[in-house]
Write a protein that holds these residues in place. Structure first.
Motif, PDB file in Angstrom:
ATOM      1  N   ARG A  21     -49.886  44.944  42.530  1.00 56.66           N
ATOM      2  CA  ARG A  21     -50.373  45.565  41.294  1.00 56.66           C
ATOM      3  C   ARG A  21     -49.287  45.218  40.270  1.00 56.66           C
ATOM      4  O   ARG A  21     -48.098  45.487  40.494  1.00 56.66           O
TER       5      ARG A  21
ATOM      6  N   PHE B  50     -40.289  50.581  26.963  1.00 51.42           N
ATOM      7  CA  PHE B  50     -40.323  51.930  27.541  1.00 51.42           C
ATOM      8  C   PHE B  50     -38.975  52.616  27.271  1.00 51.42           C
ATOM      9  O   PHE B  50     -38.506  52.642  26.149  1.00 51.42           O
TER      10      PHE B  50
ATOM     11  N   ASP C 241     -47.367  45.627  36.994  1.00 49.41           N
ATOM     12  CA  ASP C 241     -47.075  46.620  35.961  1.00 49.41           C
ATOM     13  C   ASP C 241     -47.002  45.960  34.578  1.00 49.41           C
ATOM     14  O   ASP C 241     -46.442  44.870  34.432  1.00 49.41           O
ATOM     15  N   VAL C 242     -47.544  46.626  33.577  1.00 50.02           N
ATOM     16  CA  VAL C 242     -47.476  46.169  32.185  1.00 50.02           C
ATOM     17  C   VAL C 242     -47.862  44.686  32.058  1.00 50.02           C
ATOM     18  O   VAL C 242     -47.180  43.904  31.381  1.00 50.02           O
TER      19      VAL C 242
ATOM     20  N   PHE D 134     -42.577  55.533  25.075  1.00 51.57           N
ATOM     21  CA  PHE D 134     -42.113  56.877  25.465  1.00 51.57           C
ATOM     22  C   PHE D 134     -41.570  57.678  24.272  1.00 51.57           C
ATOM     23  O   PHE D 134     -40.991  58.741  24.453  1.00 51.57           O
TER      24      PHE D 134
ATOM     25  N   ARG E 196     -48.395  64.277  39.121  1.00 47.52           N
ATOM     26  CA  ARG E 196     -47.510  63.673  40.125  1.00 47.52           C
ATOM     27  C   ARG E 196     -46.958  64.667  41.138  1.00 47.52           C
ATOM     28  O   ARG E 196     -46.029  64.353  41.885  1.00 47.52           O
TER      29      ARG E 196
ATOM     30  N   GLU F  90     -52.201  45.617  35.526  1.00 47.95           N
ATOM     31  CA  GLU F  90     -52.252  46.854  34.746  1.00 47.95           C
ATOM     32  C   GLU F  90     -52.203  46.443  33.282  1.00 47.95           C
ATOM     33  O   GLU F  90     -51.135  46.186  32.736  1.00 47.95           O
TER      34      GLU F  90
ATOM     35  N   GLN G  13     -34.770  50.727  30.553  1.00 48.79           N
ATOM     36  CA  GLN G  13     -35.727  49.728  31.052  1.00 48.79           C
ATOM     37  C   GLN G  13     -35.774  48.515  30.106  1.00 48.79           C
ATOM     38  O   GLN G  13     -36.764  48.314  29.397  1.00 48.79           O
TER      39      GLN G  13
ATOM     40  N   VAL H  78     -42.905  45.003  39.098  1.00 49.58           N
ATOM     41  CA  VAL H  78     -42.569  45.461  37.739  1.00 49.58           C
ATOM     42  C   VAL H  78     -41.840  44.332  37.000  1.00 49.58           C
ATOM     43  O   VAL H  78     -40.607  44.295  36.958  1.00 49.58           O
TER      44      VAL H  78
ATOM     45  N   HIS I  33     -51.310  57.707  38.258  1.00 49.70           N
ATOM     46  CA  HIS I  33     -50.097  58.490  38.025  1.00 49.70           C
ATOM     47  C   HIS I  33     -49.685  58.544  36.555  1.00 49.70           C
ATOM     48  O   HIS I  33     -48.623  59.086  36.238  1.00 49.70           O
ATOM     49  N   ASP I  34     -50.491  57.964  35.658  1.00 49.11           N
ATOM     50  CA  ASP I  34     -50.157  57.956  34.226  1.00 49.11           C
ATOM     51  C   ASP I  34     -51.104  58.794  33.381  1.00 49.11           C
ATOM     52  O   ASP I  34     -50.897  58.924  32.173  1.00 49.11           O
TER      53      ASP I  34
ATOM     54  N   MET J 264     -50.119  53.593  25.786  1.00 45.75           N
ATOM     55  CA  MET J 264     -49.976  52.389  26.600  1.00 45.75           C
ATOM     56  C   MET J 264     -50.542  51.161  25.877  1.00 45.75           C
ATOM     57  O   MET J 264     -50.586  50.080  26.419  1.00 45.75           O
TER      58      MET J 264
ATOM     59  N   ASP K  83     -37.449  56.209  35.497  1.00 49.91           N
ATOM     60  CA  ASP K  83     -38.888  56.279  35.237  1.00 49.91           C
ATOM     61  C   ASP K  83     -39.611  56.235  36.587  1.00 49.91           C
ATOM     62  O   ASP K  83     -40.508  55.427  36.798  1.00 49.91           O
TER      63      ASP K  83
ATOM     64  N   ARG L 293     -46.406  62.931  32.091  1.00 43.49           N
ATOM     65  CA  ARG L 293     -47.261  62.664  33.245  1.00 43.49           C
ATOM     66  C   ARG L 293     -46.888  63.432  34.511  1.00 43.49           C
ATOM     67  O   ARG L 293     -47.472  63.197  35.569  1.00 43.49           O
TER      68      ARG L 293
ATOM     69  N   TYR M 135     -40.176  52.877  38.224  1.00 42.27           N
ATOM     70  CA  TYR M 135     -40.620  51.763  37.376  1.00 42.27           C
ATOM     71  C   TYR M 135     -39.435  51.197  36.587  1.00 42.27           C
ATOM     72  O   TYR M 135     -39.591  50.615  35.526  1.00 42.27           O
TER      73      TYR M 135
ATOM     74  N   HIS N   7     -39.858  44.544  32.755  1.00 37.43           N
ATOM     75  CA  HIS N   7     -38.512  45.038  32.497  1.00 37.43           C
ATOM     76  C   HIS N   7     -37.834  45.347  33.822  1.00 37.43           C
ATOM     77  O   HIS N   7     -38.500  45.549  34.830  1.00 37.43           O
TER      78      HIS N   7
HETATM   79  C1  NOJ Z   1     -46.898  51.543  33.689  1.00 37.26           C
HETATM   80  C2  NOJ Z   1     -46.639  52.470  34.839  1.00 37.26           C
HETATM   81  O1  NOJ Z   1     -47.852  52.779  35.460  1.00 37.26           O
HETATM   82  C3  NOJ Z   1     -45.926  53.656  34.273  1.00 37.26           C
HETATM   83  O2  NOJ Z   1     -45.833  54.709  35.184  1.00 37.26           O
HETATM   84  C4  NOJ Z   1     -44.567  53.209  33.801  1.00 37.26           C
HETATM   85  O3  NOJ Z   1     -43.905  54.280  33.173  1.00 37.26           O
HETATM   86  C5  NOJ Z   1     -44.674  52.057  32.808  1.00 37.26           C
HETATM   87  N1  NOJ Z   1     -45.636  51.070  33.202  1.00 37.26           N
HETATM   88  C6  NOJ Z   1     -43.354  51.369  32.675  1.00 37.26           C
HETATM   89  O4  NOJ Z   1     -43.078  50.610  33.818  1.00 37.26           O
END
Ligand code: NOJ
Length: 553
Positions: free
Chosen positions: A214, A180, A216-217, A157, A430, A277, A184, A109, A338-339, A239, A69, A426, A72, A112
């Motif tokens: 930052r 995800f 993640d999740v 996903f 990118r 996030e 992961q 991150v 990027h998402d 999300m 991913d 996405r 990630y 996971h």
């Molecule tokens: C949020 C991230 O911005 C995204 O790109 C990623 O796929 C998921 N979290 C899983 O880590």
């Protein structure tokens, strides 16, 4: 550090008003020439970011990862993946950024890991009931022989959220949770060992000198006890932004983790920051992530998701200032990352496009590039006049649109594979950046390789072309960032103004900000002098899809 202090002295909470530029390392600049961007590539292009006028960079993950991913999926949180370089390359990049007065935030991150992480490999070997399995969310399946997943949760996903493992004796065994991709696996954040491990990971990067993380999740780390069944409504945001009471999003206990991290960061000098996030259904709920003892910032996704509509945009800005203000936090503002579909395309979409769907060759109503760019420039002009911290995503300063024609064989987003091509995902936001119009891979590297193909028409968006053009999007961003800093727009408050139902209008000190989201030109008041405009125009009326900063005599 001396130069950093010129931007904001320690203790001045730089993150409250900073403009933070997101670098997606695999697509920024590629020094090795293998077609994937890297840390030395970033270092080599830092001058261009200094010239742009940003305060900080946030780097998407560059840690050791099988890249299922795009990083990630972290296999080793304390090392750099060879694709991107080495820890020494990281240290050099960090030092060079600091020398230029640019702070550095890295991606953490914690929801996971990769399935290649040593802990997950140990968990697979150790078997049911072991302390190794307790670091992740393993459960027995339902049904006569455990052949059914433990509940009905669906992965972001696509497909189910559980994967069944084969036990050491070769028999089908327990299931593990993955919000995800199956590569992961989610950590179990009720486990003290997981908490201790992440404290140590935070210290590892803080000791190296990073200015923050930052996260993640940040809305998914804790799951509702008992893991009750839940099926999202059909059009829910993937999300998780759309709904209340989802058993894997926005659980209360997650706040204790942030309080713990807040204290840990406070032990370090120089004002380090956490940005969450968190895709949550309301701004009221989002603000809970930035109470004084929790995260410092959180992304304002309701703002990002707002369509090009004057009432909706005015309302979300008002509500953001109100809700974040109530907890004493700055609002953040963000239009691209990027998402999501790049805002130079997204703002011209004429049909619904839920997050994660993307745009591809078969999308029936592709957005008009000209309208999209005009709106994107106006939207950015409005955003950079707002008090708080603004996030920019690499390439938006060039006005890059979404890459809409990527051939299937290049696609890499797991969303594309898990939905059998039903969602493009996405990849379109990118694609590696164009730096020089006449160079191989537009100067992304010297070899011409590129992990996703760059559209031929991107020559017109190349940084060197735009640097030489006063009317380019890059020139506009530079003027806006410089004026924003000079006028202190990142802090303070705004005064709303009434310019009719098709406008968003407010005043910052003696500067009036006006955006026309309607279908006909909007007259400026008599005696108005335009300071900056998102596109040039003659006469005394602001064209459609245009924003201005102006003063009056
Ligand atoms: C949020 C991230 O911005 C995204 O790109 C990623 O796929 C998921 N979290 C899983 O880590």
């Amino acid at each position: 550090m001396a130069q950093l202090e010129q931007i904001a002295a320690p203790g001045s909470e730089w993150w409250r008003s900073a403009v933070i530029y997101q670098i997606y390392p695999r697509s920024f600049a590629d020094a090795s020439g293998d077609g994937i961007g890297d840390l030395p590539g970033i270092t080599s292009r830092l001058d261009s970011l200094r010239d742009l006028g940003i305060d900080a960079i946030w780097l998407s993950p560059f840690m050791t990862s099988p890249q299922k991913d795009a990083g990630y999926d972290v296999a080793d949180y304390r090392d750099v993946d060879p694709l991107f370089g080495t820890l020494a390359d990281f240290d050099e990049m960090l030092a060079e950024a600091h020398t230029r007065g640019i702070r550095v935030i890295v991606d953490l991150v914690p929801n996971h890991s990769s399935d290649q992480h040593v802990w997950f490999q140990e968990a697979l070997k150790a078997g049911p009931g072991s302390p190794e399995r307790a670091r992740y969310v393993f459960r027995d399946g339902k049904g006569k022989n455990g052949e059914l997943p433990p509940n009905n949760w669906e992965s972001v996903f696509g497909g189910g959220m559980w994967e069944r493992v084969v036990e050491a004796d070769g028999a089908p065994g327990q299931w593990y949770l993955h919000i995800f991709d199956p590569t992961q696996p989610d950590f179990d954040w009720t486990n003290e060992e997981v908490k201790e491990e992440f404290r140590s990971i935070l210290r590892f990067w803080l000791d190296r000198g990073v200015d923050g993380f930052r996260v993640d999740v940040a809305h998914g780390m804790v799951k509702e006890a008992g893991l009750p069944d839940y099926a999202p409504v059909a059009d829910a945001d993937s999300m998780g932004g759309g709904e209340e009471n989802v058993p894997y999003w926005g659980q209360n206990d997650v706040h204790d983790i942030y309080r713990d991290w807040h204290e840990l960061l406070a032990e370090y000098d120089g004002d380090r920051a956490l940005c969450g996030e968190a895709w949550l259904p309301t701004l009221k709920k989002t603000a809970l992530w930035v109470r004084p003892d929790e995260m410092h910032q959180t992304f304002n996704f309701p703002y990002l998701m707002t369509p090009w509509d004057a009432k909706a945009l005015g309302d979300v800005i008002r509500e953001s200032l109100d809700e974040f203000g109530k907890v004493g936090a700055p609002s953040t503002w963000v239009l691209s990352n990027h998402d999501v579909v790049r805002h130079a395309s997204r703002l011209a979409l004429t049909a619904d496009n839920p997050q994660g769907e993307g745009i591809g060759p078969e999308t029936p109503s592709k957005p008009d590039t000209k309208i999209g760019l005009a709106r994107a420039r106006a939207a950015t002009m409005l955003m950079l006049a707002l008090p708080g911290s603004a996030y920019l995503y690499q390439g938006e300063e060039l006005g890059l649109p979404e890459a809409m024609e990527i051939p299937d064989e290049f696609r890499q987003d797991p969303t594309w594979f898990r939905t059998n091509g039903e969602r493009y995902g996405r990849d379109g936001c990118r694609v590696p950046l164009p730096w020089e119009a006449d160079a191989p891979a537009f100067g992304f590297n010297g070899t011409g390789l590129s992990w996703l193909p760059q559209p031929a028409e991107w020559a017109t968006y190349a940084r060197d072309t735009e640097t030489a053009d006063e009317s380019s999007t890059l020139s506009l961003y530079k003027r806006l960032l410089s004026a924003r800093r000079e006028r202190g727009f990142g802090s303070g408050s705004l005064v709303w103004e009434d310019a009719g139902k098709d406008a968003v209008a407010f005043r910052r000190g003696d500067v009036h900000v006006l955006a026309n989201l309607g279908t006909k030109p909007l007259p400026l008041p008599a005696g108005a002098t335009v300071v900056l405009a998102s596109q040039s125009f003659t006469g005394a009326a602001v064209p459609v899809d245009t924003a201005v900063w102006y003063t009056t005599a």
